[in-house]
Design an enzyme around this catalytic site. Structure first.
Site, mmCIF file in Angstrom:
data_model
loop_
_atom_site.group_PDB
_atom_site.id
_atom_site.type_symbol
_atom_site.label_atom_id
_atom_site.label_comp_id
_atom_site.label_asym_id
_atom_site.label_seq_id
_atom_site.Cartn_x
_atom_site.Cartn_y
_atom_site.Cartn_z
ATOM 1 N N SER A 109 45.544 72.427 7.708
ATOM 2 C CA SER A 109 46.521 71.498 8.254
ATOM 3 C C SER A 109 47.932 72.090 8.290
ATOM 4 O O SER A 109 48.178 73.096 8.933
ATOM 5 C CB SER A 109 46.467 70.189 7.449
ATOM 6 O OG SER A 109 47.239 69.191 8.033
ATOM 7 N N ASP A 268 51.224 69.603 13.595
ATOM 8 C CA ASP A 268 50.994 70.527 12.493
ATOM 9 C C ASP A 268 49.862 71.468 12.884
ATOM 10 O O ASP A 268 49.401 71.472 14.023
ATOM 11 C CB ASP A 268 50.682 69.770 11.204
ATOM 12 C CG ASP A 268 49.448 68.886 11.321
ATOM 13 O OD1 ASP A 268 49.100 68.506 12.456
ATOM 14 O OD2 ASP A 268 48.828 68.575 10.292
#
Length: 473
Positions: A109, A268
């Site tokens: 992530s 992200d």
């Protein structure tokens, strides 16, 4: 050894915490639970092999980890559809759309490039509940390994990178209308002009963090009619999230102001988050995005039970804006898996958190940054209002967040000194603020959050509590 699964899958430094051997064994254990004889496996013929989709972000370690995962699955009798580089929500969507028994995503992530992670989706693209993760861990600990070919044979491995187009078409269809669905790939006509669409007239900068959305996010916005300027779209395996994306919004803000854009969108590394900036470069966080989308759904009569789901980290200003609009807030722990669980339990359609995980349950089973960006910008375009005006319905209260690394997280709940420090801070704030001290679910760290009407008071109390955390022993 502690629990292997954290808030969002299994995560650690690739090659050290998360090795190829662990990735292979973990995927084989998941195959036994999700695609084999485990309680969570779907009903199917004993002679038909289960199928799994596998995606990854562009981290260099993703190559060897994906190979290990695929080996573990195929060796356990699971057919594997390799999606290649694709956002996490794309894996969730395609798990359901392709009828796979489960999905696997390799990504850490928003974490830096040396980290990586493995997260699983059950049939239908749903994140796993704790008890199923525990079952996978138990299977892994049992060390069961097949000594012969599985009953239905070893799994077949197929390239399915083209299925990303199916995911893109799904996102476009969530806004409806023929223009979005019929725009050509790339979003521009042969003369280079932008197609008409729900985002027509908007100039948008999108920062893909050199991550999983580096190809798809610009295409999505262009095919929706926006003029798109891109940054963070040149992944080299090591630059993911480095000085860009949703954790470094100054880069996006500068690009928006310099280019005279109407808005900026930041994702992200795996694009399950969306944050934004307005035309002046001012940050728009997940709470503000959630406010805009909640009010838009309420106006359209589609906000189920006039309720939105948010985490304990949501800003006091968000809660006050919802109260003013007559919208109830259901609170969960941090992590979009908990948001999804509460939404499914109450049949709510909208949930999210300050970090930019927004779940639009009418269209997705998990947080989807590209979907969120599309709908946020569509509200602005439909109303002819700049983002700065849209978010004025929520006033952000001063909120200070401090992350303290290297602390034994088990001491957070057992330390009397820390408990007393938290109680003193809460007593000082009364009803005009909030205090939250919690272990991170994705990092070896403890987070301190203090919210107050006065920024100076919030900073002081947060500093005192951070010092108390550092003194834990």
């Amino acid at each position: 050894m502690g629990r292997l699964f954290g808030t969002d899958g299994v995560r650690g430094v690739a090659g050290r915490d998360l090795t190829g051997r662990l990735a292979m064994d973990l995927s084989a254990a998941a195959a036994r639970v999700l695609g084999g004889s485990g309680a969570f496996a779907s009903a199917r013929s004993a002679h038909r092999r289960p199928a799994a989709v596998v995606g990854r972000d562009p981290r260099a370690s993703g190559h060897f980890l994906a190979a290990a995962v695929v080996a573990g699955l195929a060796g356990s009798g699971v057919d594997v559809l390799q999606l290649g580089v694709i956002p996490t929500p794309g894996v969730a969507y395609l798990t359901a759309a392709l009828g796979a028994e489960f999905g696997v995503m390799l990504s850490a992530s928003h974490n830096p490039a040396p980290d990586n992670g493995i997260k699983f989706f059950a049939r239908g693209g749903l994140k796993l509940p704790d008890d199923v993760e525990d079952e996978i861990e138990a299977s892994l600990a049992g060390g069961t390994r097949r000594q012969q070919a599985p009953p239905a044979g070893f799994g077949r491995i197929r390239d399915a990178t083209g299925e990303s187009e199916r995911y893109l078409e799904h996102l476009l269809a969530t806004l409806g209308g023929p223009a979005a669905a019929s725009a050509p790939p790339g979003g521009a006509a042969r003369d280079g002009s932008t197609q008409a669409g729900p985002l027509s007239g908007l100039r948008v900068v999108v920062d893909c963090a050199h991550g999983a959305a580096y190809e798809l996010a610009p295409r999505l916005l262009r095919r929706s009619g926006a003029e798109v300027i891109t940054i963070g779209v040149d992944p080299d395996g090591d630059n993911i999230n480095a000085g860009c994306g949703s954790t470094h919004l100054a880069t996006l803000a500068a690009a928006v102001v310099e280019s005279g854009a109407d808005a900026g969108i930041a994702h992200d590394g795996d694009a399950d988050r969306c944050l934004a900036v307005d035309a002046a470069g001012q940050v728009i966080d997940g709470d503000q995005i959630l406010t805009v989308l909640a009010l838009a759904l309420q106006d359209a009569g589609r906000l189920a039970r006039d309720t939105v789901v948010a985490t304990v980290m949501s800003n006091l200003g968000f809660r006050l804006a919802m109260r003013e609009a007559g919208i109830r807030v259901v609170e969960t722990p941090v992590g979009d898996r908990y948001l999804v669980a509460a939404m499914r339990a109450g049949q709510y359609v909208l949930g999210g958190e300050q970090s930019g995980h927004i779940i639009l349950a009418e269209h997705a089973t998990t947080g989807d940054g590209m979907l969120t960006a599309l709908h946020l910008l569509a509200v602005a375009a439909a109303r002819g209002e700049p983002l700065a005006d849209l978010v004025r319905v929520m006033t952000r209260h001063p909120q200070v967040l401090i992350t303290i690394p290297g602390v034994d997280k088990s001491l957070v709940t057992s330390s009397r000194a820390l408990t007393a420090a938290v109680a003193a801070a809460e007593a000082e704030l009364g009803e005009s603020g909030r205090v939250l001290v919690r272990p991170s679910g994705t990092e070896a760290a403890v987070r301190v959050m203090v919210e107050a009407v006065d920024a100076g008071q919030a900073n002081r109390l947060a500093g005192e509590l951070a010092a108390a955390v550092r003194n834990l022993s």
